[in-house]
Write a protein that holds these residues in place. Sequence first.
Motif, PDB file in Angstrom:
ATOM      1  N   SER A 170       0.862  -1.192   0.000  1.00 40.86           N
ATOM      2  CA  SER A 170       0.000   0.000   0.000  1.00 40.86           C
ATOM      3  C   SER A 170       0.892   1.233   0.000  1.00 40.86           C
ATOM      4  O   SER A 170       1.593   1.480   0.975  1.00 40.86           O
ATOM      5  CB  SER A 170      -0.888   0.013   1.245  1.00 40.86           C
ATOM      6  OG  SER A 170      -1.822  -1.010   1.151  1.00 40.86           O
ATOM      7  N   CYS A 171       0.840   1.972  -1.080  1.00 41.22           N
ATOM      8  CA  CYS A 171       1.791   3.073  -1.216  1.00 41.22           C
ATOM      9  C   CYS A 171       1.133   4.440  -1.025  1.00 41.22           C
ATOM     10  O   CYS A 171       1.759   5.462  -1.245  1.00 41.22           O
ATOM     11  CB  CYS A 171       2.508   3.004  -2.562  1.00 41.22           C
ATOM     12  SG  CYS A 171       1.388   3.020  -3.949  1.00 41.22           S
ATOM     13  N   TRP A 178      -3.067   2.674   3.124  1.00 42.09           N
ATOM     14  CA  TRP A 178      -2.250   1.978   4.124  1.00 42.09           C
ATOM     15  C   TRP A 178      -2.991   1.927   5.463  1.00 42.09           C
ATOM     16  O   TRP A 178      -3.031   0.892   6.131  1.00 42.09           O
ATOM     17  CB  TRP A 178      -0.914   2.730   4.266  1.00 42.09           C
ATOM     18  CG  TRP A 178       0.124   2.020   5.090  1.00 42.09           C
ATOM     19  CD1 TRP A 178       1.086   1.179   4.645  1.00 42.09           C
ATOM     20  CD2 TRP A 178       0.306   2.111   6.503  1.00 42.09           C
ATOM     21  NE1 TRP A 178       1.857   0.740   5.683  1.00 42.09           N
ATOM     22  CE2 TRP A 178       1.399   1.290   6.841  1.00 42.09           C
ATOM     23  CE3 TRP A 178      -0.341   2.789   7.525  1.00 42.09           C
ATOM     24  CZ2 TRP A 178       1.863   1.137   8.148  1.00 42.09           C
ATOM     25  CZ3 TRP A 178       0.109   2.630   8.836  1.00 42.09           C
ATOM     26  CH2 TRP A 178       1.198   1.825   9.136  1.00 42.09           C
ATOM     27  N   ARG A 212      -4.125  -1.389   7.475  1.00 41.42           N
ATOM     28  CA  ARG A 212      -3.657  -1.645   8.848  1.00 41.42           C
ATOM     29  C   ARG A 212      -4.824  -1.651   9.833  1.00 41.42           C
ATOM     30  O   ARG A 212      -4.785  -2.362  10.839  1.00 41.42           O
ATOM     31  CB  ARG A 212      -2.631  -0.593   9.284  1.00 41.42           C
ATOM     32  CG  ARG A 212      -1.352  -0.633   8.493  1.00 41.42           C
ATOM     33  CD  ARG A 212      -0.632  -1.938   8.682  1.00 41.42           C
ATOM     34  NE  ARG A 212       0.237  -2.208   7.546  1.00 41.42           N
ATOM     35  CZ  ARG A 212       1.528  -2.475   7.623  1.00 41.42           C
ATOM     36  NH1 ARG A 212       2.106  -2.531   8.794  1.00 41.42           N
ATOM     37  NH2 ARG A 212       2.224  -2.724   6.533  1.00 41.42           N
ATOM     38  N   TYR A 247       5.699   6.239  10.717  1.00 42.85           N
ATOM     39  CA  TYR A 247       5.050   4.922  10.703  1.00 42.85           C
ATOM     40  C   TYR A 247       4.269   4.710  11.995  1.00 42.85           C
ATOM     41  O   TYR A 247       3.132   4.248  11.997  1.00 42.85           O
ATOM     42  CB  TYR A 247       6.133   3.852  10.529  1.00 42.85           C
ATOM     43  CG  TYR A 247       5.654   2.427  10.620  1.00 42.85           C
ATOM     44  CD1 TYR A 247       5.277   1.726   9.479  1.00 42.85           C
ATOM     45  CD2 TYR A 247       5.590   1.764  11.843  1.00 42.85           C
ATOM     46  CE1 TYR A 247       4.845   0.419   9.557  1.00 42.85           C
ATOM     47  CE2 TYR A 247       5.160   0.460  11.941  1.00 42.85           C
ATOM     48  CZ  TYR A 247       4.788  -0.217  10.787  1.00 42.85           C
ATOM     49  OH  TYR A 247       4.369  -1.507  10.873  1.00 42.85           O
ATOM     50  N   THR A 294      -8.481  -3.612   0.550  1.00 42.27           N
ATOM     51  CA  THR A 294      -7.341  -2.815   0.100  1.00 42.27           C
ATOM     52  C   THR A 294      -7.425  -2.676  -1.420  1.00 42.27           C
ATOM     53  O   THR A 294      -7.609  -3.670  -2.124  1.00 42.27           O
ATOM     54  CB  THR A 294      -6.023  -3.519   0.468  1.00 42.27           C
ATOM     55  OG1 THR A 294      -6.035  -3.791   1.863  1.00 42.27           O
ATOM     56  CG2 THR A 294      -4.823  -2.636   0.132  1.00 42.27           C
TER      57      THR A 294
END
Lengths: 498, 234
Positions: B66-67, B72, B76, B190, B215
């Motif tokens: 996942s960019c 992302w 998560r 992060y 996703t």
Amino acid sequence: MIRAVAAAPVALVAFFMVMVLAALAMRVGFVSDDAVSLWAGAIAAGDGEVPIGRIIAAYPSMPFMATTLLEYLTPIGTPTPALIAASILSLLCFLSFAAFRNSGIGFIVATAATALTMLHPAMLRAAVAGPAEMFFVLFLFLFASGLYDLRARSAAPEVMTIGLALVGLSFSHPVGAALCIASVPFLILAVRPALAANASANMVIALIFPTVFCVGAFSYVSWVFPGSGWSFLTAPEQSLAAWSAGMSRLVGMAPTPILAIVAAIATAAALALGAPLAVTTMVRIRSRLPLVMPPLIVACAAVAAAVFTVGTGLFGDPAILLAAAPILAASILMRVPDMREHRTFALAMLALGWLGGAVGLLIMDPRIGVQARDAWTATRGDRDRVDALELGHATVGMAGVLVDTFNAPAVVLGRTQASGLIGPNNEAFSLSILFGRIDAPFVALADPQSATGAQDRINRAFPLLYRRGMKGYRLVYQNQTWRMYARADEPPRLANQQ
Amino acid sequence: MLPGLERLKIPIPLGGTSNHFKTSVLRELRGWDPFNVTEDADLGIRLAQKGYRVGIVDSTTFEEASCEAWQWIRQRTRWVKGYMQTFLVHTRRPLTMIRTTGLLGFTGFVLFIGGTILSGILNPIFWLLYAGWLVAIAAGFDPLFPQILLFLSLFNLLAGNGAFTYLSMIAPIRRGWLGLIPFSLTVMGYWFLLSVASYRALGQLLVNPFHWEKTQHGVSRHETPAVPPVEVAP
């Protein structure tokens, strides 16, 4: 493991040789100021006289922590710095012997090579100087041998080894920090060329990140716990000044910025004299870059560190850099395959390096000749130091001695413990200085005419105390530098020592 | 990390692509929990409880990461919510879990699964406390926090962040992807994004526990060079 055990005779000789030499050096007062300060600080910390925040923020961290821990665990009077230095030298004997044997060198040659490199004059000087120097040597050994693996593979374990070595160097000795900084431009030469071509700067980031982070963390801790975290910026000035004075006498010139260049030339010459095996081998295999680059990087970094140390004046006495000579010789014998076929030549070069190391030591540390002569003739060297040791010994059994232990840490060494002394760590000391009032049972101070006395905080606050004494106190002890007064109500137990 | 868990015989929470099963074992386990949004992690724990060993094959499976930040966070969120479900399910009867996976396995499970959840939840609280302490210069905090706690917290702050950044830095070296090394310095970001995902996961667990946030794939413009074909020995 079994191979390493075979090095026990050399390791034992090294251990006892260091213990004897260190005891002799201490007896005649030839231990460096930095080493004395570190030991005194560790004794005070081990006795619980130093706040834990200041212990954490002390520099150089590794030798200080190790000495403090050993002071805490061992009986009073144990020569902990000598014990640590001797243990590290013995460990290096085991490590190098095992590495020699693993590289295919026979038992007798490996034993002789271990003795000639690990009992090299530069190694013995480092061991006698104290644990900071020996931690420096240990991590320099790791750095020098790790560079070969980095050049060969440049994988994660090799990068981590060099990262660890650089952290260890930075926190073992101020000159180690200088060496770490000086080595950065050369690190790229240690990486496998195929990798360096792609992302050379990124590899250097990975190599130095642990050190940069640890320095940042240490600075932060020093800020959180106000203490001695920044002392390395000022403390080694004395040792550098002493080295500069000795070097100036040797080269016949006053300490000037040119002295940094002189230091570089002296370091290069001393390394060449102390490790002729490294010079001859690198010339002979000059086209085989993977084998030439690692020792070349160590040598260049050592020379650059000498310039950096003397040029900035921040990192103390650069004489310790000569320890790179036996490490270079040992690493070449371990890693260059040709050496197995030229054993006699290698041993001859190592023997020559041992003799050259003694000469190199005179070049790198000109004071050592005078010190060695005085030690041989049992002349007492540093009068102030010896007197402070004697004062400390005289205070054994007394409680509440007001004395500037920061200025004269040898007092703590002579007493072998810090509890019972009221030093600058103690609030009572600060209050006495601040309000100009002394009510401690004992007060000791140095002659204001002496080098120690000129810096004594008690002398500055009470300029007439040394000469005239003080109302309600009587003189109970004196030597050539120190006087100690006792409150009138204290029993006259030291009257016979006047 | 997974080879380390395998060596310590700690239950491995399976995840992502390239899981290979014996169908007989899957049938014995009665398949996977369709209500758990990380059913693979749950399956890994149940395999360990039944006495099966999960082995790691030293191979590579490329997949699209996942960019984009929001993608992302969504991914998560699902993972952390699944970890919460897995943790709640398997700690209902802790003694049974200790008996079936061993004390080390149980401890590893609690630290790995529970620790991931807890760190994401607690991280912003600790950073806020830290910011408050910095502003107050410890004056108001000293009576509340003893000095030993200060030392422990200091160690965690420095060693934790240093080790995590360094691990992120070292990992790409193994692959020779040296261009990724500088990005490891952004690891604090992060932590921040993981905390956002953890709080979203906690919210979803309470109000919408079985919702599967898909996703979106095909976003990355990066193309991995094709894996060289297998050479057959003559």
